[in-house]
Design a protein around this motif. Structure first.
Motif, PDB file in Angstrom:
ATOM      1  N   TYR A  13       5.561   5.078   6.236  1.00 59.94           N
ATOM      2  CA  TYR A  13       5.044   3.798   5.794  1.00 59.94           C
ATOM      3  C   TYR A  13       4.510   3.115   7.023  1.00 59.94           C
ATOM      4  O   TYR A  13       5.556   2.843   7.963  1.00 59.94           O
ATOM      5  CB  TYR A  13       5.921   2.958   4.816  1.00 59.94           C
ATOM      6  CG  TYR A  13       5.514   1.647   4.479  1.00 59.94           C
ATOM      7  CD1 TYR A  13       4.485   1.293   3.529  1.00 59.94           C
ATOM      8  CD2 TYR A  13       5.979   0.612   5.268  1.00 59.94           C
ATOM      9  CE1 TYR A  13       4.014   0.083   3.255  1.00 59.94           C
ATOM     10  CE2 TYR A  13       5.580  -0.585   4.988  1.00 59.94           C
ATOM     11  CZ  TYR A  13       4.416  -0.920   3.847  1.00 59.94           C
ATOM     12  OH  TYR A  13       3.897  -2.279   3.819  1.00 59.94           O
ATOM     13  N   SER A  14       3.532   2.321   6.954  1.00 59.94           N
ATOM     14  CA  SER A  14       2.911   1.570   7.855  1.00 59.94           C
ATOM     15  C   SER A  14       2.282   0.364   7.711  1.00 59.94           C
ATOM     16  O   SER A  14       1.055   0.269   7.291  1.00 59.94           O
ATOM     17  CB  SER A  14       2.070   2.322   8.915  1.00 59.94           C
ATOM     18  OG  SER A  14       1.802   1.990  10.389  1.00 59.94           O
ATOM     19  N   GLY A  15       3.138  -0.698   7.725  1.00 56.86           N
ATOM     20  CA  GLY A  15       2.441  -2.115   7.334  1.00 56.86           C
ATOM     21  C   GLY A  15       1.349  -2.210   8.020  1.00 56.86           C
ATOM     22  O   GLY A  15       0.335  -3.135   7.535  1.00 56.86           O
ATOM     23  N   ALA A  16       1.355  -2.181   9.497  1.00 60.82           N
ATOM     24  CA  ALA A  16       0.152  -2.817  10.206  1.00 60.82           C
ATOM     25  C   ALA A  16      -0.374  -1.701  11.097  1.00 60.82           C
ATOM     26  O   ALA A  16      -1.033  -1.968  12.056  1.00 60.82           O
ATOM     27  CB  ALA A  16       0.773  -3.794  11.251  1.00 60.82           C
ATOM     28  N   GLY A  17       0.001  -0.338  10.811  1.00 58.83           N
ATOM     29  CA  GLY A  17      -0.755   0.694  11.527  1.00 58.83           C
ATOM     30  C   GLY A  17       0.151   1.306  12.733  1.00 58.83           C
ATOM     31  O   GLY A  17      -0.060   2.290  13.214  1.00 58.83           O
ATOM     32  N   HIS A  18       1.203   0.746  13.189  1.00 59.96           N
ATOM     33  CA  HIS A  18       2.068   0.969  14.074  1.00 59.96           C
ATOM     34  C   HIS A  18       2.817   2.197  13.837  1.00 59.96           C
ATOM     35  O   HIS A  18       2.631   3.245  14.718  1.00 59.96           O
ATOM     36  CB  HIS A  18       3.158  -0.071  14.712  1.00 59.96           C
ATOM     37  CG  HIS A  18       2.475  -1.331  14.960  1.00 59.96           C
ATOM     38  ND1 HIS A  18       2.463  -2.357  14.149  1.00 59.96           N
ATOM     39  CD2 HIS A  18       1.602  -1.766  15.780  1.00 59.96           C
ATOM     40  CE1 HIS A  18       1.893  -3.380  14.620  1.00 59.96           C
ATOM     41  NE2 HIS A  18       1.371  -2.948  15.794  1.00 59.96           N
ATOM     42  N   THR A  19       3.465   2.435  12.900  1.00 55.80           N
ATOM     43  CA  THR A  19       4.289   3.722  12.403  1.00 55.80           C
ATOM     44  C   THR A  19       3.322   5.027  12.265  1.00 55.80           C
ATOM     45  O   THR A  19       3.804   5.937  12.644  1.00 55.80           O
ATOM     46  CB  THR A  19       5.032   3.288  11.191  1.00 55.80           C
ATOM     47  OG1 THR A  19       5.889   2.265  11.430  1.00 55.80           O
ATOM     48  CG2 THR A  19       6.256   4.498  10.880  1.00 55.80           C
ATOM     49  N   ALA A  20       2.129   4.546  11.808  1.00 55.58           N
ATOM     50  CA  ALA A  20       1.206   5.509  11.602  1.00 55.58           C
ATOM     51  C   ALA A  20       0.640   6.196  13.125  1.00 55.58           C
ATOM     52  O   ALA A  20       0.694   7.395  13.208  1.00 55.58           O
ATOM     53  CB  ALA A  20      -0.035   5.247  10.891  1.00 55.58           C
ATOM     54  N   ILE A  59      11.913  17.277   8.123  1.00 56.05           N
ATOM     55  CA  ILE A  59      11.455  16.279   7.530  1.00 56.05           C
ATOM     56  C   ILE A  59      11.698  14.937   8.564  1.00 56.05           C
ATOM     57  O   ILE A  59      12.903  14.857   8.893  1.00 56.05           O
ATOM     58  CB  ILE A  59      11.709  15.867   6.424  1.00 56.05           C
ATOM     59  CG1 ILE A  59      11.558  16.785   5.156  1.00 56.05           C
ATOM     60  CG2 ILE A  59      11.257  14.428   5.723  1.00 56.05           C
ATOM     61  CD1 ILE A  59      11.935  16.834   3.667  1.00 56.05           C
ATOM     62  N   LEU A  60      10.725  14.072   9.060  1.00 53.00           N
ATOM     63  CA  LEU A  60      11.103  13.227   9.981  1.00 53.00           C
ATOM     64  C   LEU A  60      10.495  11.929   9.327  1.00 53.00           C
ATOM     65  O   LEU A  60       9.360  11.823   9.038  1.00 53.00           O
ATOM     66  CB  LEU A  60      10.300  13.721  11.431  1.00 53.00           C
ATOM     67  CG  LEU A  60      10.568  14.724  12.054  1.00 53.00           C
ATOM     68  CD1 LEU A  60       9.548  14.741  13.363  1.00 53.00           C
ATOM     69  CD2 LEU A  60      11.720  14.864  12.439  1.00 53.00           C
ATOM     70  N   PHE A  61      11.282  10.809   9.050  1.00 50.17           N
ATOM     71  CA  PHE A  61      10.995   9.997   8.343  1.00 50.17           C
ATOM     72  C   PHE A  61      10.515   9.045   9.279  1.00 50.17           C
ATOM     73  O   PHE A  61      11.224   8.284  10.235  1.00 50.17           O
ATOM     74  CB  PHE A  61      12.395   9.597   7.617  1.00 50.17           C
ATOM     75  CG  PHE A  61      13.028  10.621   6.741  1.00 50.17           C
ATOM     76  CD1 PHE A  61      12.512  10.798   5.380  1.00 50.17           C
ATOM     77  CD2 PHE A  61      13.955  11.369   6.978  1.00 50.17           C
ATOM     78  CE1 PHE A  61      13.027  11.655   4.562  1.00 50.17           C
ATOM     79  CE2 PHE A  61      14.503  12.256   6.414  1.00 50.17           C
ATOM     80  CZ  PHE A  61      14.067  12.602   5.213  1.00 50.17           C
ATOM     81  N   GLY A  62       9.526   7.901   8.656  1.00 49.97           N
ATOM     82  CA  GLY A  62       8.890   6.805   9.740  1.00 49.97           C
ATOM     83  C   GLY A  62       8.959   5.776   9.052  1.00 49.97           C
ATOM     84  O   GLY A  62       8.025   5.733   8.004  1.00 49.97           O
ATOM     85  N   THR A  63       9.298   4.702   9.250  1.00 49.17           N
ATOM     86  CA  THR A  63       9.213   3.464   8.699  1.00 49.17           C
ATOM     87  C   THR A  63       9.303   2.290   9.776  1.00 49.17           C
ATOM     88  O   THR A  63      10.073   2.251  10.799  1.00 49.17           O
ATOM     89  CB  THR A  63      10.197   2.938   7.840  1.00 49.17           C
ATOM     90  OG1 THR A  63      10.143   1.627   7.274  1.00 49.17           O
ATOM     91  CG2 THR A  63      11.549   3.055   8.293  1.00 49.17           C
ATOM     92  N   PRO A  64       8.602   1.258   9.611  1.00 52.03           N
ATOM     93  CA  PRO A  64       8.736  -0.100  10.702  1.00 52.03           C
ATOM     94  C   PRO A  64      10.166  -0.615  10.191  1.00 52.03           C
ATOM     95  O   PRO A  64      10.599  -0.333   8.968  1.00 52.03           O
ATOM     96  CB  PRO A  64       7.607  -1.259  10.066  1.00 52.03           C
ATOM     97  CG  PRO A  64       7.014  -0.548   8.818  1.00 52.03           C
ATOM     98  CD  PRO A  64       7.437   0.933   8.630  1.00 52.03           C
ATOM     99  N   THR A  65      10.585  -1.187  11.089  1.00 54.37           N
ATOM    100  CA  THR A  65      11.929  -1.925  10.770  1.00 54.37           C
ATOM    101  C   THR A  65      11.524  -3.432  10.619  1.00 54.37           C
ATOM    102  O   THR A  65      10.906  -4.174  11.177  1.00 54.37           O
ATOM    103  CB  THR A  65      12.826  -2.033  12.109  1.00 54.37           C
ATOM    104  OG1 THR A  65      13.167  -0.806  12.443  1.00 54.37           O
ATOM    105  CG2 THR A  65      13.969  -2.946  12.018  1.00 54.37           C
ATOM    106  N   TYR A  66      12.097  -3.838   9.419  1.00 50.47           N
ATOM    107  CA  TYR A  66      11.455  -5.223   8.757  1.00 50.47           C
ATOM    108  C   TYR A  66      13.084  -5.546   8.538  1.00 50.47           C
ATOM    109  O   TYR A  66      13.919  -5.225   7.569  1.00 50.47           O
ATOM    110  CB  TYR A  66      10.786  -4.878   7.155  1.00 50.47           C
ATOM    111  CG  TYR A  66       9.607  -4.770   7.631  1.00 50.47           C
ATOM    112  CD1 TYR A  66       8.719  -4.909   8.877  1.00 50.47           C
ATOM    113  CD2 TYR A  66       8.938  -4.206   6.511  1.00 50.47           C
ATOM    114  CE1 TYR A  66       7.468  -4.438   8.745  1.00 50.47           C
ATOM    115  CE2 TYR A  66       7.514  -3.808   6.715  1.00 50.47           C
ATOM    116  CZ  TYR A  66       6.544  -3.895   7.693  1.00 50.47           C
ATOM    117  OH  TYR A  66       5.559  -3.702   7.912  1.00 50.47           O
ATOM    118  N   MET A  67      13.472  -6.930   9.041  1.00 49.98           N
ATOM    119  CA  MET A  67      14.763  -7.566   8.952  1.00 49.98           C
ATOM    120  C   MET A  67      15.972  -6.715   8.895  1.00 49.98           C
ATOM    121  O   MET A  67      16.823  -6.683   8.127  1.00 49.98           O
ATOM    122  CB  MET A  67      14.558  -8.221   7.318  1.00 49.98           C
ATOM    123  CG  MET A  67      13.615  -9.065   7.389  1.00 49.98           C
ATOM    124  SD  MET A  67      13.179 -10.403   8.387  1.00 49.98           S
ATOM    125  CE  MET A  67      14.357 -11.512   8.273  1.00 49.98           C
ATOM    126  N   GLY A  68      15.833  -5.873  10.112  1.00 53.67           N
ATOM    127  CA  GLY A  68      17.186  -5.035  10.375  1.00 53.67           C
ATOM    128  C   GLY A  68      17.090  -3.871   9.570  1.00 53.67           C
ATOM    129  O   GLY A  68      18.309  -3.085   9.418  1.00 53.67           O
TER     130      GLY A  68
END
Length: 188
Positions: A13-20, A59-68
């Motif tokens: 998941y990439s809220g602003a494109g960084h994780t992508a 499987i490599l899981f990717g997400t931004p860190t939001y609020m810890g």
């Protein structure tokens, strides 16, 4: 190394494109080692994507860190994926995680702990990056700059907007290569 091809799925998941960007770098590193990579945007996940996850060797899981922790959308994805727990569909797959936040710490460890605990509950085999950069090795500036060993930690930069540090992208490529090699070795 095995003659067998390793398949790596990267649900992100990439809220602003960084994780992508990190997902793409990891996939590039894995592909360079002969692996097949499937980058999956969890906001657009399809039945075919779920089948790819179930068939993947890693499987490599990717997400931004939001609020810890992980982003809410990613938490929902993990809950849906958790339905595979009872039958241990993802057991013995290689697993790993990557996350991006604004600050060097940004409480990224909290997000990676969430992902690694999920993987452990699913019976997966967790791995993290192993590259040592500067200041230990001055010739490796920007490599694993946040010192993430549980998983890949990236940081966004303010200029240009939407970018991550170049060293984080290189760390991603190296992480993808590492996972591909491990996955192929485990298939022997």
């Amino acid at each position: 190394m095995s003659n067998r091809t390793c398949t790596i799925a990267l649900p992100y998941y990439s809220g602003a494109g960084h994780t992508a960007q990190i997902a793409t770098a990891i996939a590039d590193g894995a592909t360079a080692q002969g692996a097949t990579s499937h980058i999956i945007d969890i906001e657009k996940i399809s039945a075919s994507d779920w089948a790819s996850l179930d068939r993947a060797d890693a499987i490599l899981f990717g997400t931004p860190t939001y609020m810890g922790s992980v982003a809410a959308a990613y938490a929902a994805f993990l809950e849906e994926a958790g339905g595979r727990w009872m039958d241990q569909i993802w057991a013995d797959k290689v697993a790993g995680g990557f996350t991006v936040a604004t600050f060097g710490s940004g409480d990224k460890l909290g997000a990676l702990q969430r992902l690694s605990i999920f993987a452990a509950q699913m019976g997966m085999i967790w791995t993290g990056p192993n590259d040592i950069g500067a200041p230990v090795f001055p010739a490796e500036p920007g490599i694993n700059a946040d010192g993430g060993w549980l998983g890949l930690m990236g940081s966004s930069v303010s200029t240009p907007r939407g970018a991550v540090r170049p060293g984080d992208l290189e760390t991603g490529r190296r992480f993808g290569a590492r996972v591909a090699k491990l996955c192929m070795r485990m298939s022997d």
